[in-house]
Design a protein around this motif. Structure first.
Motif, PDB file in Angstrom:
ATOM      1  N   GLY A  22      40.647  34.558  68.683  1.00  0.00           N
ATOM      2  CA  GLY A  22      39.427  35.014  68.028  1.00  0.00           C
ATOM      3  C   GLY A  22      39.682  35.436  66.589  1.00  0.00           C
ATOM      4  N   GLU A  23      40.815  36.118  66.354  1.00  0.00           N
ATOM      5  CA  GLU A  23      41.143  36.564  65.006  1.00  0.00           C
ATOM      6  C   GLU A  23      41.301  35.373  64.064  1.00  0.00           C
ATOM      7  OE1 GLU A  23      44.084  39.912  63.113  1.00  0.00           O
ATOM      8  OE2 GLU A  23      44.940  38.556  64.597  1.00  0.00           O
ATOM      9  N   ILE A  24      41.936  34.317  64.545  1.00  0.00           N
ATOM     10  CA  ILE A  24      42.130  33.130  63.712  1.00  0.00           C
ATOM     11  C   ILE A  24      40.817  32.381  63.524  1.00  0.00           C
ATOM     12  CG2 ILE A  24      43.284  30.893  63.581  1.00  0.00           C
ATOM     13  CD1 ILE A  24      45.612  32.158  65.156  1.00  0.00           C
ATOM     14  N   ASP A  25      40.038  32.220  64.609  1.00  0.00           N
ATOM     15  CA  ASP A  25      38.782  31.470  64.512  1.00  0.00           C
ATOM     16  C   ASP A  25      37.771  32.190  63.632  1.00  0.00           C
ATOM     17  OD1 ASP A  25      39.807  29.479  66.071  1.00  0.00           O
ATOM     18  OD2 ASP A  25      38.800  30.100  67.921  1.00  0.00           O
ATOM     19  N   ASP A  26      37.748  33.524  63.689  1.00  0.00           N
ATOM     20  CA  ASP A  26      36.812  34.278  62.855  1.00  0.00           C
ATOM     21  C   ASP A  26      37.047  34.022  61.371  1.00  0.00           C
ATOM     22  OD1 ASP A  26      35.591  35.305  65.069  1.00  0.00           O
ATOM     23  OD2 ASP A  26      36.609  37.252  64.990  1.00  0.00           O
ATOM     24  N   ALA A  27      38.288  33.721  61.012  1.00  0.00           N
ATOM     25  CA  ALA A  27      38.619  33.504  59.600  1.00  0.00           C
ATOM     26  C   ALA A  27      38.134  32.151  59.101  1.00  0.00           C
ATOM     27  CB  ALA A  27      40.126  33.618  59.391  1.00  0.00           C
ATOM     28  N   LYS A  28      37.791  31.228  60.036  1.00  0.00           N
ATOM     29  CA  LYS A  28      37.300  29.901  59.648  1.00  0.00           C
ATOM     30  C   LYS A  28      38.211  29.250  58.592  1.00  0.00           C
ATOM     31  CE  LYS A  28      32.433  30.729  60.756  1.00  0.00           C
ATOM     32  NZ  LYS A  28      32.662  32.027  61.447  1.00  0.00           N
ATOM     33  N   LEU A  29      39.442  29.094  58.968  1.00  0.00           N
ATOM     34  CA  LEU A  29      40.447  28.566  58.041  1.00  0.00           C
ATOM     35  C   LEU A  29      40.228  27.090  57.745  1.00  0.00           C
ATOM     36  CD1 LEU A  29      43.657  30.190  59.573  1.00  0.00           C
ATOM     37  CD2 LEU A  29      42.288  31.011  57.654  1.00  0.00           C
ATOM     38  N   LYS A  30      40.620  26.704  56.527  1.00  0.00           N
ATOM     39  CA  LYS A  30      40.611  25.306  56.129  1.00  0.00           C
ATOM     40  C   LYS A  30      42.039  24.920  55.738  1.00  0.00           C
ATOM     41  CE  LYS A  30      35.948  25.690  54.191  1.00  0.00           C
ATOM     42  NZ  LYS A  30      35.151  25.611  52.936  1.00  0.00           N
ATOM     43  N   PRO A  31      42.479  23.716  56.111  1.00  0.00           N
ATOM     44  CA  PRO A  31      43.837  23.304  55.747  1.00  0.00           C
ATOM     45  C   PRO A  31      44.070  23.394  54.239  1.00  0.00           C
ATOM     46  CG  PRO A  31      42.877  21.748  57.312  1.00  0.00           C
ATOM     47  CD  PRO A  31      41.778  22.684  56.905  1.00  0.00           C
ATOM     48  N   ALA A  32      45.229  23.908  53.853  1.00  0.00           N
ATOM     49  CA  ALA A  32      45.639  24.027  52.440  1.00  0.00           C
ATOM     50  C   ALA A  32      44.752  24.988  51.652  1.00  0.00           C
ATOM     51  CB  ALA A  32      45.677  22.665  51.761  1.00  0.00           C
ATOM     52  N   GLU A  33      43.966  25.828  52.343  1.00  0.00           N
ATOM     53  CA  GLU A  33      43.089  26.767  51.643  1.00  0.00           C
ATOM     54  C   GLU A  33      43.889  27.749  50.804  1.00  0.00           C
ATOM     55  OE1 GLU A  33      39.581  30.051  52.748  1.00  0.00           O
ATOM     56  OE2 GLU A  33      40.624  28.920  54.332  1.00  0.00           O
ATOM     57  N   ASP A  34      45.052  28.155  51.294  1.00  0.00           N
ATOM     58  CA  ASP A  34      45.859  29.115  50.549  1.00  0.00           C
ATOM     59  C   ASP A  34      46.340  28.533  49.224  1.00  0.00           C
ATOM     60  OD1 ASP A  34      47.207  27.357  52.194  1.00  0.00           O
ATOM     61  OD2 ASP A  34      48.856  28.718  52.651  1.00  0.00           O
ATOM     62  N   TRP A  35      46.668  27.225  49.208  1.00  0.00           N
ATOM     63  CA  TRP A  35      47.115  26.607  47.959  1.00  0.00           C
ATOM     64  C   TRP A  35      45.946  26.506  46.974  1.00  0.00           C
ATOM     65  CZ3 TRP A  35      52.040  26.807  47.970  1.00  0.00           C
ATOM     66  CH2 TRP A  35      52.771  26.610  49.148  1.00  0.00           C
ATOM     67  N   GLU A  36      44.748  26.216  47.487  1.00  0.00           N
ATOM     68  CA  GLU A  36      43.576  26.132  46.610  1.00  0.00           C
ATOM     69  C   GLU A  36      43.277  27.486  45.977  1.00  0.00           C
ATOM     70  OE1 GLU A  36      40.473  24.625  49.047  1.00  0.00           O
ATOM     71  OE2 GLU A  36      41.404  22.669  49.365  1.00  0.00           O
ATOM     72  N   LEU A  37      43.421  28.556  46.776  1.00  0.00           N
ATOM     73  CA  LEU A  37      43.208  29.902  46.237  1.00  0.00           C
ATOM     74  C   LEU A  37      44.203  30.220  45.128  1.00  0.00           C
ATOM     75  CD1 LEU A  37      42.444  32.209  49.297  1.00  0.00           C
ATOM     76  CD2 LEU A  37      40.986  31.775  47.331  1.00  0.00           C
ATOM     77  N   GLU A  38      45.460  29.877  45.367  1.00  0.00           N
ATOM     78  CA  GLU A  38      46.495  30.177  44.373  1.00  0.00           C
ATOM     79  C   GLU A  38      46.229  29.442  43.059  1.00  0.00           C
ATOM     80  OE1 GLU A  38      50.423  29.590  45.833  1.00  0.00           O
ATOM     81  OE2 GLU A  38      50.165  30.945  47.530  1.00  0.00           O
ATOM     82  N   ALA A  39      45.594  28.269  43.151  1.00  0.00           N
ATOM     83  CA  ALA A  39      45.260  27.523  41.941  1.00  0.00           C
ATOM     84  C   ALA A  39      44.024  28.093  41.241  1.00  0.00           C
ATOM     85  CB  ALA A  39      45.039  26.047  42.289  1.00  0.00           C
ATOM     86  N   ALA A  40      43.023  28.589  42.007  1.00  0.00           N
ATOM     87  CA  ALA A  40      41.752  29.039  41.435  1.00  0.00           C
ATOM     88  C   ALA A  40      41.838  30.453  40.855  1.00  0.00           C
ATOM     89  CB  ALA A  40      40.653  28.984  42.497  1.00  0.00           C
ATOM     90  N   LEU A  41      42.606  31.339  41.467  1.00  0.00           N
ATOM     91  CA  LEU A  41      42.611  32.746  41.054  1.00  0.00           C
ATOM     92  C   LEU A  41      43.048  32.962  39.605  1.00  0.00           C
ATOM     93  CD1 LEU A  41      43.765  34.562  44.308  1.00  0.00           C
ATOM     94  CD2 LEU A  41      41.648  34.960  43.031  1.00  0.00           C
ATOM     95  N   PRO A  42      44.127  32.334  39.127  1.00  0.00           N
ATOM     96  CA  PRO A  42      44.517  32.565  37.733  1.00  0.00           C
ATOM     97  C   PRO A  42      43.414  32.192  36.745  1.00  0.00           C
ATOM     98  CG  PRO A  42      46.294  31.494  38.926  1.00  0.00           C
ATOM     99  CD  PRO A  42      45.109  31.483  39.828  1.00  0.00           C
ATOM    100  N   LEU A  43      42.600  31.155  37.048  1.00  0.00           N
ATOM    101  CA  LEU A  43      41.522  30.751  36.157  1.00  0.00           C
ATOM    102  C   LEU A  43      40.420  31.803  36.117  1.00  0.00           C
ATOM    103  CD1 LEU A  43      41.226  26.956  37.086  1.00  0.00           C
ATOM    104  CD2 LEU A  43      42.605  28.041  35.297  1.00  0.00           C
ATOM    105  N   LEU A  44      40.076  32.356  37.274  1.00  0.00           N
ATOM    106  CA  LEU A  44      39.038  33.384  37.309  1.00  0.00           C
ATOM    107  C   LEU A  44      39.502  34.682  36.662  1.00  0.00           C
ATOM    108  CD1 LEU A  44      37.399  32.934  40.826  1.00  0.00           C
ATOM    109  CD2 LEU A  44      36.246  32.812  38.617  1.00  0.00           C
ATOM    110  N   LYS A  45      40.767  35.060  36.939  1.00  0.00           N
ATOM    111  CA  LYS A  45      41.292  36.301  36.373  1.00  0.00           C
ATOM    112  C   LYS A  45      41.345  36.248  34.845  1.00  0.00           C
ATOM    113  CE  LYS A  45      44.190  37.585  40.335  1.00  0.00           C
ATOM    114  NZ  LYS A  45      45.585  37.738  40.830  1.00  0.00           N
ATOM    115  N   ASN A  46      41.543  35.071  34.289  1.00  0.00           N
ATOM    116  CA  ASN A  46      41.702  34.931  32.839  1.00  0.00           C
ATOM    117  C   ASN A  46      40.522  34.194  32.201  1.00  0.00           C
ATOM    118  OD1 ASN A  46      44.705  35.824  32.342  1.00  0.00           O
ATOM    119  ND2 ASN A  46      44.750  34.528  34.173  1.00  0.00           N
ATOM    120  N   ALA A  47      39.352  34.234  32.858  1.00  0.00           N
ATOM    121  CA  ALA A  47      38.200  33.463  32.389  1.00  0.00           C
ATOM    122  C   ALA A  47      37.813  33.807  30.953  1.00  0.00           C
ATOM    123  CB  ALA A  47      37.017  33.677  33.330  1.00  0.00           C
TER     124      ALA A  47
END
Length: 545
Positions: free
Chosen positions: A179-204
């Motif tokens: 249930g803990e995993i399903d509640d998170a509604k994970l997507k494959p490679a989502e963590d890599w996408e986040l790591e790519a998007a965050l620096p752009l938002l932080k330094n917008a």
């Protein structure tokens, strides 16, 4: 085969390049001259463990290089070790892992020294020798498959036979995890996408400012680059109408201006789209925290977490259907046990047949190695209910070195010299079954001499007709059979000691063999004896060729 070996800054070796030939190659020299160091260097090259203690004093790294001729062509292996103990390996100058190098080394070279002799005392090694002699790889593979299937069936049944309370606890905790995993509604490679998007938002804000500055310089300033280019292009167009020779220059400037327009549009679009979005940034940071907690509990990446989820789901399905599944598992276990029992029986019968052949072959070889009165037997016992990846047999080599003695395990009877001869006899018998093209023997002639020593030389020479053989020896009876005789010595200069290796031929080889026979200096008698040994070894070689 090994064509050449180059050793640099290894122990007391400064730099040595050695060439080898097919057949028997021997290293001779005084005790402590460095013969075994060369064998250690070859072992290191082929994936053996390294030690920074091997590094020659004053050197920052040691390097061992070997050129090999294989069926598929020539290859060069190189391995380095620095003062920190870090090693690097290369195949044809391309990096490779040490594990891959070691796997290749096992295909290329079979090392035999005192440690390998001791390995022969282990029943598991003896069983492997028997299987290689009998060429039982196919039967062994089927047995391994049957054992794996039986082990999996047994493990599945064991898991299904847990108590009701344990099953309830595992179901409850497993459903919580799922249930803990399903509640998170994970997507494959989502963590890599986040790591790519965050620096752009932080330094917008900074990114938008940089893009705006570039856009202004290119297009908006009074003296903007684009405006200047247009003026220059108009002037150059007028010039080219008067002087056609400038038309190519006009076209080049026009192409540069068009390319810069593309850059300007791209930068402008980036500036307009780089607005900061605090809400989205907070959402992504929050999502990163969720993913971080799950990865810490269930795997190193989102993909690992999803793989864990699939495995967990299958386990829960199994627990939910315990009774029906248990009956299926019991039937599967019985079926796999019958298949394993049949495979072990076939392997046992094949081993019994191979054992008789191996016994006969070894006895024949031992007779020529000075153990004519020895008895040798390969015991193969099938223990009912005993199963492993290698079947149900217990294999043991038994020997009675002298008449009147009972057969006893090799590990409890054989002396060092006898064990050396058993090993050499075994390698001779296994020569057809073994696929390793290079054999290395480090002082396998320990504890023997005289007629037996000559017989050992003949055996090593015979092995050299189907394999390349490298041998460290103190026996002239062995050295005289070599196709290449390498003399290893130590030389001192400027307060430093270094190993030197010389390939001996003609008179130099005769003198070296005479020294091996005569001690500190060669005598007329030892030279005559050396001539006889070399001549008789050539005669023996020609008769067997």
């Amino acid at each position: 085969m090994l064509r050449s070996l180059t050793v640099k800054d290894f122990a007391i070796i400064d730099q040595q390049a050695l060439d080898f030939t097919a057949g028997l190659n021997v290293f001779t020299g005084e005790t402590g001259a460095g013969k075994s160091i060369l064998i250690e260097a070859l072992g290191f090259l082929l994936g053996g463990r390294g030690s920074s203690a091997w590094l020659r004093t004053g050197a920052d790294r040691l390097v061992v290089t070997g050129d090999f001729e294989l069926e598929e062509g020539a290859v060069r292996l190189r391995r380095e070790l620095d003062a920190s103990g870090k090693t690097r390996a290369f195949l044809d100058d391309k990096p490779m892992t040490v594990s891959a190098l070691a796997a290749l080394g096992e295909r290329l070279v079979d090392f035999h020294g005192q440690h390998e002799h001791q390995a022969l005392l282990r029943p598991a090694v003896q069983q492997d020798c028997l299987d290689r002699y009998g060429e039982l790889e196919a039967l062994l593979a089927k047995t391994q498959e049957a054992f794996a299937a039986w082990s999996a069936a047994k493990a599945g049944l064991d898991a299904a036979q847990m108590s009701d309370e344990e099953r309830r606890r595992r179901l409850e905790y497993g459903r919580f995890q799922l249930g803990e995993i399903d509640d998170a509604k994970l997507k494959p490679a989502e963590d890599w996408e986040l790591e790519a998007a965050l620096p752009l938002l932080k330094n917008a804000e900074r990114l938008r400012g940089l893009a705006a500055a570039v856009y202004q310089l290119l297009y908006e300033d009074e003296a903007a680059v684009m405006g200047g280019l247009l003026k220059a292009e108009r002037s150059l167009a007028e010039l080219s109408r008067i002087d056609p020779a400038m038309r190519d220059t006009r076209d080049a400037l026009e192409a540069a201006r068009l390319a810069l327009e593309d850059v300007t549009r791209t930068v402008g679009g980036y500036r307009d789209g780089a607005d900061s979005d605090p809400k989205r940034l907070d959402a992504l940071l929050s999502r990163q925290d969720v993913l971080g907690r799950l990865k810490k509990k269930y795997g190193g990446s989102v993909s690992d977490v999803l793989a864990f989820r699939e495995k967990l789901s299958a386990e829960l399905d199994l627990l939910d259907n315990t009774q029906r599944r248990q009956e299926e598992l019991e039937a599967g276990l019985a079926e796999s046990l019958a298949a394993l029992d049949e495979a072990c029986g076939k392997l046992h019968r094949a081993r019994m047949k191979a054992a008789r052949g191996l016994e006969a072959g070894l006895l024949k070889e031992l007779k020529t190695l000075g153990m004519a009165q020895a008895r040798f037997s390969v015991a193969v016992e099938l223990e009912e209910g005993r199963y492993s990846r290698t079947g149900g047999d217990a294999v043991e080599f038994l020997i009675a070195p002298n008449p009147g003695e009972p057969l006893k395990p090799v590990r409890s009877v054989a002396s060092g010299g006898e064990l050396s001869r058993v090993m050499l006899a075994l390698k001779t018998v296994l020569a057809k079954a073994d696929r390793v093209p290079i054999l290395v023997f480090d002082e396998v002639d320990a504890g023997i001499g005289g007629v037996v020593a000559r017989a050992v030389g003949e055996k090593l020479s015979a092995l050299g007709r189907s394999r390349q053989v490298l041998c460290v020896t103190h026996l002239p009876q062995v050295a005289c059979f070599a196709r290449r005789h390498l003399l290893v010595s130590k030389q001192s200069s400027g307060g430093r000691t270094a190993v030197r290796v010389e390939a001996l031929e003609g008179a130099r080889r005769l003198e070296a063999v005479a020294l091996m026979l005569g001690g500190r200096q060669a005598t007329a008698a030892s030279r005559r004896h050396a001539e006889e040994l070399l001549a008789s070894s050539r005669t023996k070689e020609n008769s067997l060729a």
